[in-house]
Design a protein around this motif. Structure first.
Motif, PDB file in Angstrom:
ATOM      1  N   LEU A  63       9.964  -0.462 -13.181  1.00  0.00           N
ATOM      2  CA  LEU A  63       8.941  -0.377 -12.133  1.00  0.00           C
ATOM      3  C   LEU A  63       9.106  -1.503 -11.119  1.00  0.00           C
ATOM      4  CD1 LEU A  63       5.821   0.523 -14.295  1.00  0.00           C
ATOM      5  CD2 LEU A  63       6.805   1.943 -12.483  1.00  0.00           C
ATOM      6  N   LEU A  64       9.372  -2.717 -11.631  1.00  0.00           N
ATOM      7  CA  LEU A  64       9.562  -3.859 -10.733  1.00  0.00           C
ATOM      8  C   LEU A  64      10.776  -3.652  -9.827  1.00  0.00           C
ATOM      9  CD1 LEU A  64       8.830  -6.894 -13.083  1.00  0.00           C
ATOM     10  CD2 LEU A  64       7.536  -6.236 -11.053  1.00  0.00           C
ATOM     11  N   GLY A  65      11.874  -3.198 -10.410  1.00  0.00           N
ATOM     12  CA  GLY A  65      13.085  -2.979  -9.617  1.00  0.00           C
ATOM     13  C   GLY A  65      12.870  -1.951  -8.524  1.00  0.00           C
ATOM     14  N   ARG A  66      12.282  -0.812  -8.900  1.00  0.00           N
ATOM     15  CA  ARG A  66      12.023   0.234  -7.911  1.00  0.00           C
ATOM     16  C   ARG A  66      11.001  -0.247  -6.883  1.00  0.00           C
ATOM     17  NH1 ARG A  66      11.466   3.508 -12.544  1.00  0.00           N
ATOM     18  NH2 ARG A  66       9.300   3.924 -11.980  1.00  0.00           N
ATOM     19  N   GLY A  67       9.995  -0.971  -7.340  1.00  0.00           N
ATOM     20  CA  GLY A  67       8.961  -1.480  -6.434  1.00  0.00           C
ATOM     21  C   GLY A  67       9.518  -2.468  -5.433  1.00  0.00           C
ATOM     22  N   ARG A  68      10.374  -3.360  -5.892  1.00  0.00           N
ATOM     23  CA  ARG A  68      10.973  -4.353  -4.986  1.00  0.00           C
ATOM     24  C   ARG A  68      11.841  -3.673  -3.932  1.00  0.00           C
ATOM     25  NH1 ARG A  68      12.382  -7.750 -10.138  1.00  0.00           N
ATOM     26  NH2 ARG A  68      10.507  -9.042 -10.319  1.00  0.00           N
ATOM     27  N   ARG A  69      12.639  -2.689  -4.386  1.00  0.00           N
ATOM     28  CA  ARG A  69      13.487  -1.968  -3.420  1.00  0.00           C
ATOM     29  C   ARG A  69      12.626  -1.239  -2.391  1.00  0.00           C
ATOM     30  NH1 ARG A  69      16.396  -1.231  -8.112  1.00  0.00           N
ATOM     31  NH2 ARG A  69      15.510   0.835  -8.513  1.00  0.00           N
ATOM     32  N   ALA A  70      11.584  -0.576  -2.868  1.00  0.00           N
ATOM     33  CA  ALA A  70      10.696   0.157  -1.951  1.00  0.00           C
ATOM     34  C   ALA A  70       9.967  -0.806  -1.017  1.00  0.00           C
ATOM     35  CB  ALA A  70       9.691   0.988  -2.752  1.00  0.00           C
ATOM     36  N   LEU A  71       9.605  -1.975  -1.515  1.00  0.00           N
ATOM     37  CA  LEU A  71       8.928  -2.982  -0.692  1.00  0.00           C
ATOM     38  C   LEU A  71       9.873  -3.479   0.411  1.00  0.00           C
ATOM     39  CD1 LEU A  71       6.167  -4.357  -0.649  1.00  0.00           C
ATOM     40  CD2 LEU A  71       7.086  -6.112  -2.156  1.00  0.00           C
TER      41      LEU A  71
ATOM     42  N   ASP B  87       0.815  -1.215   0.000  1.00  0.00           N
ATOM     43  CA  ASP B  87       0.000   0.000   0.000  1.00  0.00           C
ATOM     44  C   ASP B  87       0.850   1.266   0.000  1.00  0.00           C
ATOM     45  OD1 ASP B  87      -2.376  -1.373  -0.107  1.00  0.00           O
ATOM     46  OD2 ASP B  87      -2.771  -1.230   2.045  1.00  0.00           O
ATOM     47  N   GLN B  88       2.082   1.175   0.479  1.00  0.00           N
ATOM     48  CA  GLN B  88       2.967   2.336   0.530  1.00  0.00           C
ATOM     49  C   GLN B  88       3.616   2.622  -0.820  1.00  0.00           C
ATOM     50  OE1 GLN B  88       5.800   1.835   3.714  1.00  0.00           O
ATOM     51  NE2 GLN B  88       4.207   1.510   5.241  1.00  0.00           N
ATOM     52  N   LEU B  89       3.573   1.644  -1.728  1.00  0.00           N
ATOM     53  CA  LEU B  89       4.212   1.826  -3.032  1.00  0.00           C
ATOM     54  C   LEU B  89       3.377   2.740  -3.926  1.00  0.00           C
ATOM     55  CD1 LEU B  89       5.250  -1.833  -3.964  1.00  0.00           C
ATOM     56  CD2 LEU B  89       6.631  -0.074  -2.867  1.00  0.00           C
ATOM     57  N   PRO B  90       4.051   3.432  -4.840  1.00  0.00           N
ATOM     58  CA  PRO B  90       3.294   4.159  -5.863  1.00  0.00           C
ATOM     59  C   PRO B  90       2.445   3.168  -6.671  1.00  0.00           C
ATOM     60  CG  PRO B  90       5.590   4.861  -5.835  1.00  0.00           C
ATOM     61  CD  PRO B  90       5.486   3.660  -4.928  1.00  0.00           C
ATOM     62  N   ALA B  91       1.329   3.627  -7.183  1.00  0.00           N
ATOM     63  CA  ALA B  91       0.346   2.760  -7.838  1.00  0.00           C
ATOM     64  C   ALA B  91       0.951   1.920  -8.957  1.00  0.00           C
ATOM     65  CB  ALA B  91      -0.815   3.596  -8.374  1.00  0.00           C
TER      66      ALA B  91
END
Length: 189
Positions: A171-179, A134-138
């Motif tokens: 997007l996946l790379g940034r999302g995984r790091r943010a997760l 939920d904290q990740l950008p859409a």
């Protein structure tokens, strides 16, 4: 002509089934719903977090698939990719409407796990991951859900998101790091 039909079927595994649905074959409709509904419902539930809304989105998506079956022409995208795009759009429509209504508490969720110990452990991990998602950008959240929860390949997920494969991978790379960062901050807090 037969070779062309075979080539289309091998490119899109749903082409023959859609043709049968378009002809009004009730067994084909049941097969299409049985094959696609669980994944579409799962996608909607993960994006919306509400079982009733997820059911509505899944049903509307399947209704649109049934209506479009006669006009479906295999081409640049597979039917499954188109179906995921429809479900994503319906979810985002609902999420946009939610912005207008502020709710303080999320809806209760029932956990059907058989073992109380296992259900508590699963619930804890699931809640932590859901909070972090939920904290990740859409767009990052969408990419992760399509690839990791819906098991779409990068090409299919990129097509569903209407981005290039390179953009999806970014997007996946940034999302995984943010997760990872969000999960680590939960552990610290």
């Amino acid at each position: 002509m037969a070779a062309s039909a075979t080539a289309q079927t091998s490119v899109d595994p749903d082409a023959e089934l859609l043709a049968r649905v378009a002809r009004g074959d009730a067994a084909a409709v049941r097969a299409l719903v049985g094959r696609k509904l669980p994944r579409i419902h799962s996608l909607a539930y993960r994006l919306l977090g509400d079982a009733a809304e997820a059911e509505d989105v899944a049903q509307e998506t399947m209704l649109r698939a049934w209506r479009q079956a006669g006009g479906w022409r295999p081409g640049s995208a597979r039917f499954d990719t188109w179906l995921h795009r429809v479900a994503l759009n319906l979810c985002y429509d609902r999420l946009r409407r939610r912005r207008e209504i502020v709710t303080e508490t999320p809806p209760e969720q029932v956990d059907p796990a058989p073992s109380p110990e296992r259900s508590l452990e699963t619930l804890d991990v699931g809640v932590r991951v859901a909070r972090a998602l939920d904290q990740l950008p859409a767009r990052q959240r969408e990419a992760i859900i399509l690839c990791h929860y819906q098991d779409l390949g990068n090409i299919e997920a990129a097509a569903a998101m209407e981005v290039s494969v390179e953009a999806l991978e970014s997007l996946l790379g940034r999302g995984r790091r943010a997760l990872r960062t969000a999960l680590a901050s939960q552990d610290e807090g």
